[in-house]
Design a protein around this motif. Structure first.
Motif, PDB file in Angstrom:
ATOM      1  N   GLN A  87       0.901  -0.810  -0.094  1.00  0.00           N
ATOM      2  CA  GLN A  87      -0.106  -0.192   0.381  1.00  0.00           C
ATOM      3  C   GLN A  87       0.541   1.564   0.076  1.00  0.00           C
ATOM      4  O   GLN A  87       0.536   2.320  -0.629  1.00  0.00           O
ATOM      5  CB  GLN A  87      -0.710  -0.172   1.151  1.00  0.00           C
ATOM      6  N   GLN A  88       2.066   1.062  -0.328  1.00  0.00           N
ATOM      7  CA  GLN A  88       2.570   2.858   0.632  1.00  0.00           C
ATOM      8  C   GLN A  88       3.522   2.513  -0.633  1.00  0.00           C
ATOM      9  O   GLN A  88       3.840   3.616  -1.098  1.00  0.00           O
ATOM     10  CB  GLN A  88       4.077   2.424   2.153  1.00  0.00           C
ATOM     11  N   LYS A  91       0.569   3.970  -3.035  1.00  0.00           N
ATOM     12  CA  LYS A  91       0.990   5.288  -2.281  1.00  0.00           C
ATOM     13  C   LYS A  91       1.995   6.149  -2.990  1.00  0.00           C
ATOM     14  O   LYS A  91       1.490   7.582  -3.450  1.00  0.00           O
ATOM     15  CB  LYS A  91       0.737   5.686  -1.044  1.00  0.00           C
ATOM     16  N   LYS A  92       3.041   5.831  -3.012  1.00  0.00           N
ATOM     17  CA  LYS A  92       4.433   7.103  -3.606  1.00  0.00           C
ATOM     18  C   LYS A  92       4.099   6.644  -4.191  1.00  0.00           C
ATOM     19  O   LYS A  92       4.304   8.048  -5.396  1.00  0.00           O
ATOM     20  CB  LYS A  92       4.783   5.955  -2.621  1.00  0.00           C
ATOM     21  N   SER A  94       1.626   7.080  -6.365  1.00  0.00           N
ATOM     22  CA  SER A  94       0.585   6.960  -7.334  1.00  0.00           C
ATOM     23  C   SER A  94       0.184   9.173  -6.982  1.00  0.00           C
ATOM     24  O   SER A  94       0.050   9.564  -7.600  1.00  0.00           O
ATOM     25  CB  SER A  94      -0.837   7.356  -6.525  1.00  0.00           C
ATOM     26  N   GLN A  95       0.718   9.431  -5.855  1.00  0.00           N
ATOM     27  CA  GLN A  95       1.541  11.000  -5.611  1.00  0.00           C
ATOM     28  C   GLN A  95       2.484  11.487  -6.463  1.00  0.00           C
ATOM     29  O   GLN A  95       1.234  12.086  -6.289  1.00  0.00           O
ATOM     30  CB  GLN A  95       1.742  10.603  -3.934  1.00  0.00           C
ATOM     31  N   LYS A 143      -7.345   7.533  -9.785  1.00  0.00           N
ATOM     32  CA  LYS A 143      -7.144   7.861  -8.413  1.00  0.00           C
ATOM     33  C   LYS A 143      -7.743   7.676  -6.999  1.00  0.00           C
ATOM     34  O   LYS A 143      -7.319   7.448  -6.126  1.00  0.00           O
ATOM     35  CB  LYS A 143      -6.712   9.373  -7.800  1.00  0.00           C
ATOM     36  N   GLN A 147      -7.021   5.709  -3.344  1.00  0.00           N
ATOM     37  CA  GLN A 147      -7.045   5.679  -2.325  1.00  0.00           C
ATOM     38  C   GLN A 147      -7.713   5.359  -0.781  1.00  0.00           C
ATOM     39  O   GLN A 147      -7.298   4.931  -0.777  1.00  0.00           O
ATOM     40  CB  GLN A 147      -7.263   8.420  -2.337  1.00  0.00           C
ATOM     41  N   ILE A 150      -5.682   2.429  -0.614  1.00  0.00           N
ATOM     42  CA  ILE A 150      -4.460   2.568   1.209  1.00  0.00           C
ATOM     43  C   ILE A 150      -4.876   3.381   2.139  1.00  0.00           C
ATOM     44  O   ILE A 150      -4.864   2.722   3.147  1.00  0.00           O
ATOM     45  CB  ILE A 150      -3.760   4.544   0.566  1.00  0.00           C
ATOM     46  N   PHE A 151      -6.413   4.183   1.378  1.00  0.00           N
ATOM     47  CA  PHE A 151      -6.768   4.281   3.520  1.00  0.00           C
ATOM     48  C   PHE A 151      -7.767   3.125   4.325  1.00  0.00           C
ATOM     49  O   PHE A 151      -8.044   3.095   5.375  1.00  0.00           O
ATOM     50  CB  PHE A 151      -7.762   5.315   2.624  1.00  0.00           C
TER      51      PHE A 151
END
Length: 208
Positions: A87-88, A91-92, A94-95, A143, A147, A150-151
């Protein structure tokens, strides 16, 4: 017989001679400035274009990296392993993709290829702007799905994950193609500026 020179005529001749020299020098400096200033401006723009080309290429990589991270989350979920690492990574990636896409659209500071902040100029051409619009049409719902994964943390529901993977499978290659188009267009912009710079330098050398 001795020749006598009219002092007034000699003074006028001297002034005329210096005026000609000064005028020639002024014209030379003006010409040089006319060559050097565009040269400097275009060279500066080429440096920015190099950043754009590099980051457009990175967008291609990130589009694939996000898909890979989604599949890693799926594998971890299936074997009941901890989801945080995958997940991290998601996140990295996608951000970074989101920040860079916004940079291409509006112009902003983004992490460069070496992770140091660089200013990414907004795209200039209508073609590049159109590519960004199409990319955002795909990216905004993508996106949102990312998210949600991730959340959710360890409470991720399989339906949410499968929905995101299905969307990625449908749109991943489309997003990759758009980022390829963006890279090509930014390269073309840089090539055009380089050709203009070469022309200016050629004119400058010919005018000396």
């Amino acid at each position: 017989m001795a020749q006598f020179t009219n002092p007034l005529s000699q003074k006028l001749f001297t002034k005329s001679k210096y005026r000609t020299i000064l005028l020639s020098a002024a014209l030379f400096l003006t010409f040089d400035l006319g060559v050097l200033l565009p040269n400097f401006l275009i060279s500066t723009n080429l440096k920015q274009d190099a950043i754009s080309i590099n980051l457009a290429g990175r967008q291609r990589m990130l589009s694939q990296r996000m898909t890979k991270a989604l599949l890693q989350v799926k594998v971890a979920k299936e074997v009941q392993k901890e989801l945080d690492t995958s997940q991290q990574e998601l996140k990295k990636a996608s951000q970074l993709f989101d920040d860079t896409l916004t940079g291409f659209e509006q112009g902003k500071m983004v992490p460069g290829g070496d992770s140091k902040p660089v200013f990414l100029d907004a795209v200039e051409t209508a073609k590049s702007q159109g590519i960004i619009v199409k990319a955002k049409e795909i990216w905004i719902p993508y996106k949102s799905k990312i998210q949600a994964i991730i959340f959710a943390g360890d409470n991720l529901e399989i339906d949410v994950l499968q929905d995101a993977i299905a969307y990625a499978e449908e749109n991943n290659l489309k997003l990759l193609d758009l980022m390829n188009q963006l890279t090509t267009e930014e390269q073309q912009v840089a090539d055009n500026k380089a050709n203009t710079l070469q022309l200016i330098q050629t004119i400058g050398l010919g005018g000396r």
